[in-house]
Design a protein around this motif. Structure first.
Motif, short mmCIF file in Angstrom:
data_model
loop_
_atom_site.label_atom_id
_atom_site.label_comp_id
_atom_site.label_asym_id
_atom_site.label_seq_id
_atom_site.Cartn_x
_atom_site.Cartn_y
_atom_site.Cartn_z
N ARG A 1 8.91 -3.15 8.85
CA ARG A 1 9.70 -2.00 9.26
C ARG A 1 10.07 -2.09 10.73
O ARG A 1 11.18 -1.79 11.12
CB ARG A 1 8.90 -0.73 8.98
N ASP B 1 10.09 8.86 2.43
CA ASP B 1 8.64 8.98 2.48
C ASP B 1 8.26 10.10 1.54
O ASP B 1 8.26 11.27 1.91
CB ASP B 1 8.17 9.28 3.90
N GLY B 2 7.97 9.75 0.30
CA GLY B 2 7.74 10.76 -0.72
C GLY B 2 9.01 11.52 -1.01
O GLY B 2 10.05 10.93 -1.34
N TYR C 1 4.21 -2.43 7.98
CA TYR C 1 4.52 -1.95 9.33
C TYR C 1 5.34 -2.97 10.10
O TYR C 1 6.35 -2.63 10.73
CB TYR C 1 3.23 -1.64 10.08
N VAL D 1 12.59 10.40 6.50
CA VAL D 1 12.10 10.33 7.87
C VAL D 1 13.05 9.44 8.67
O VAL D 1 13.42 8.35 8.24
CB VAL D 1 10.65 9.80 7.93
N ARG E 1 11.91 14.90 10.01
CA ARG E 1 11.81 14.84 8.56
C ARG E 1 12.67 15.93 7.95
O ARG E 1 12.68 17.06 8.45
CB ARG E 1 10.36 15.00 8.09
#
Length: 281
Positions: free
Chosen positions: A105, A133-134, A102, A138, A158
């Protein structure tokens, strides 16, 4: 060999940055074991690199036996390690990683924002930063100019990673098996009539994007909209984000994209990467 002797430390009152005991007692959702386990981890926020059970108990105002189960659990989970020989414990890199992602980022976004603002001014277009994100992209930062209301991209939005220029540049730097896990083996869902849906052609596009270091999305996400994206590297050489510039086709003509937008986006991505410690080989 004899264990390392324990050096007594002066008593330290328990941490007071959490809910007070009265509030905790009233809350049906309070988990005492979790709170005390975290209190043990916070003990190591001092200048002492390693501590014994006695040290921990003294600093928390507990009896000597109380920290034992918490320390054993944290050691089993990999958050603490035991020095050998002896009975001293120290936090591991896993403990330090709890908030590192975190914080890293956040610092990246703070570093990127003025660069995004300048890029917006340079190309007179909306610019964005995004992360994977997967299977989704995002958006985590932007610097925008007015665009049609149908294009409502904001921080927190997203989108499918395959659909956007930023998502595609991030996919381009993934291992093939990771791309397969995200895209599957069938046709790529089309967002517009211009979208590349053939899986072979799509992967060829990703290969070119990686070779060129840039993605040009020509109305494949929204009709009438073009965008150019480039990757952001961290100090280890890994791609951690992407940025793009987005505008209507009448503003991003072929000449403007080639002569102005593409070099400006790549330069901005390189500037952010340098700020993160990346040195191009």
């Amino acid at each position: 060999m004899n264990p390392t002797p324990e050096t007594p430390l002066p008593p330290t009152p328990p941490a007071t940055d959490g809910p007070d005991s009265a509030e905790a007692d009233k809350s049906p959702y309070w988990v005492e074991a979790l709170a005390q386990g975290l209190a043990v981890l916070r003990v190591f926020e001092s200048e002492h690199g390693s501590l014994t059970l006695t040290d921990i108990a003294q600093r928390l105002g507990w009896n000597r036996a109380k920290p034992f189960r918490y320390v054993q659990t944290l050691e089993r989970l990999g958050y603490l390690s035991r020095e050998e020989p002896g009975r001293r414990y120290r936090p591991t890199s896993l403990t330090m990683s709890l908030g590192y992602a975190y914080l890293s980022r956040l610092s990246m976004i703070e570093l990127a924002q003025p660069v995004l603002n300048q890029l917006r001014t340079t190309v007179n277009a909306s610019v964005h930063m995004g992360l994977l994100d997967g299977k989704e992209l995002v958006y985590v930062a932007n610097a925008r100019i007015p665009l049609p209301t149908a294009i409502n991209i904001h921080v927190g939005s997203r989108t499918p990673a395959y659909a956007t220029s930023i998502g595609r540049i991030l996919l381009a730097y993934l291992a093939p098996e990771a791309v397969d896990a995200i895209l599957g083996t069938g046709p790529i869902p089309a967002m517009t009539a211009n979208s590349t849906s053939d899986p072979v052609a799509f992967r060829q596009m990703l290969a070119r994007a990686r070779a060129d270091g840039v993605v040009f999305n020509d109305q494949e996400f929204h009709l009438g909209v073009r965008s150019i994206a480039a990757p952001v590297f961290d100090a280890t050489g890994h791609v951690v984000a992407g940025i793009n510039a987005t505008a209507m086709t009448h503003a991003f003509t072929d000449e403007v994209v080639r002569d102005a937008v593409l070099p400006a986006v790549c330069a901005a991505a390189s500037e952010i990467s340098r700020g993160l410690g990346y040195v191009k080989a």
